[in-house]
Design a protein around this motif. Sequence first.
Motif: not given
Lengths: 202, 93
Positions: A67-69, A77-80, A151-155
Motif C-alpha cells: 500500500h501507498v500513502s 510506499l510499502w516495500l516490506g 505498489c509492488a516490487r517485481s521484475i
Amino acid sequence: MTGPRHQPLAHLALAAAREAPRPDAGVTLRALPYQPSIILRGESGDAAFVKAFRAGLGFDLPLAPNHVSSHDEITALWLGPSEWLILGDVGPVAPAGQGRLARALAGRHHAIISQGDGRQIIAVSGPRARDVLGKLCPLDLESPDLAPGHCARSILARCGILLHPQPGGAYHLHVARSFADYAWRVLAEAGLEFGVAIASGD
Amino acid sequence: MLLISCPWCGDRSEEEFSCGGEAHIVRPVTPQDMDDQAWGDYVFMRRNEKGVHFERWRHGNGCGRWFNVARSTVTHEILAIYQVGDDRPEVPE
C-alpha cells in the motif's frame, strides 16, 4: 538535498528525442526528473515507531502490504514489513538528526538510508501502458491489488522494479540507475507494436 | 511456473522468488565438540526427498522476506506455506 550529478538516462539524449504529442501512440515513456528519496527501516509492530512517523510527517505509514500513502508532497510506499520508500524531501539525512523525520524518530529503533541519485523513475502511460508492462512483468496488472494507492516490487524482463500505479492507467517504474538504460530500452522495444512516444521529462 | 503465495504479498510468480534449500537445519550449539564426520553432515548432507520437501524461499524481487514452503517434489504442488521458526506443518503425503 541536491540533484544528481547527471541523469541516469542522459546518454540517450531524450530531451532531443522528445516528440510532439502523437495521438496514435499506444504508450508514452517519460524519464522523470530527480526526486529525493530515502529508505526507512523499522518494525511495523512497533507502535511507538509508527506513532513517531506520524508525528514527524503528519500522515500514517502504510502498514498493509503493497500500500501507498501520501500527504503534502511526501509519499510512503510499502516495500516490506519493515521497509518503506519515502519519496519527497524529508530534510537532510546526514549528519544524523537534522531532518524532521530523523528528529521524530530519534531514540527509536529505526534506520534512514539516503538513496541519493541511485534511482530512476520511468513513467509509462497511454492506452496500451498495461499491455506493454504485461509483456515484461509477471504481476497481475488487472488485479485490484494494483489499483492506484498500491505498489509492488517485481521484475521487468530481467531487472528488479518497484511498480507504482498512477491514476488514469499510468505507471511509475522505479529502477536502480545502473538498470535505467536497460529498462528504458526494453520498454521502448516492447512498445513498438503499439507505437511509442517519448515525452518531456518534466 | 509456480504461483507462490507470499505470506505478505499474496500470489506471485515463481520468477520473483529464489529457493534457499532445505529448511529446519539447525546450527550446532557446540561445533567445537563435533568430529569431522558430524560437521560434514551438518554442512553438506541434505535430504533428497521423493515426496514432501520442507524448504526455504525468499521473495527477493518483492518484500524481501524469507518463509518456509512444504512442496511435493513429485508433483511440484505447494502443500503449505509457513513462517520461519514455525514447526513443520502436517501435510498429506
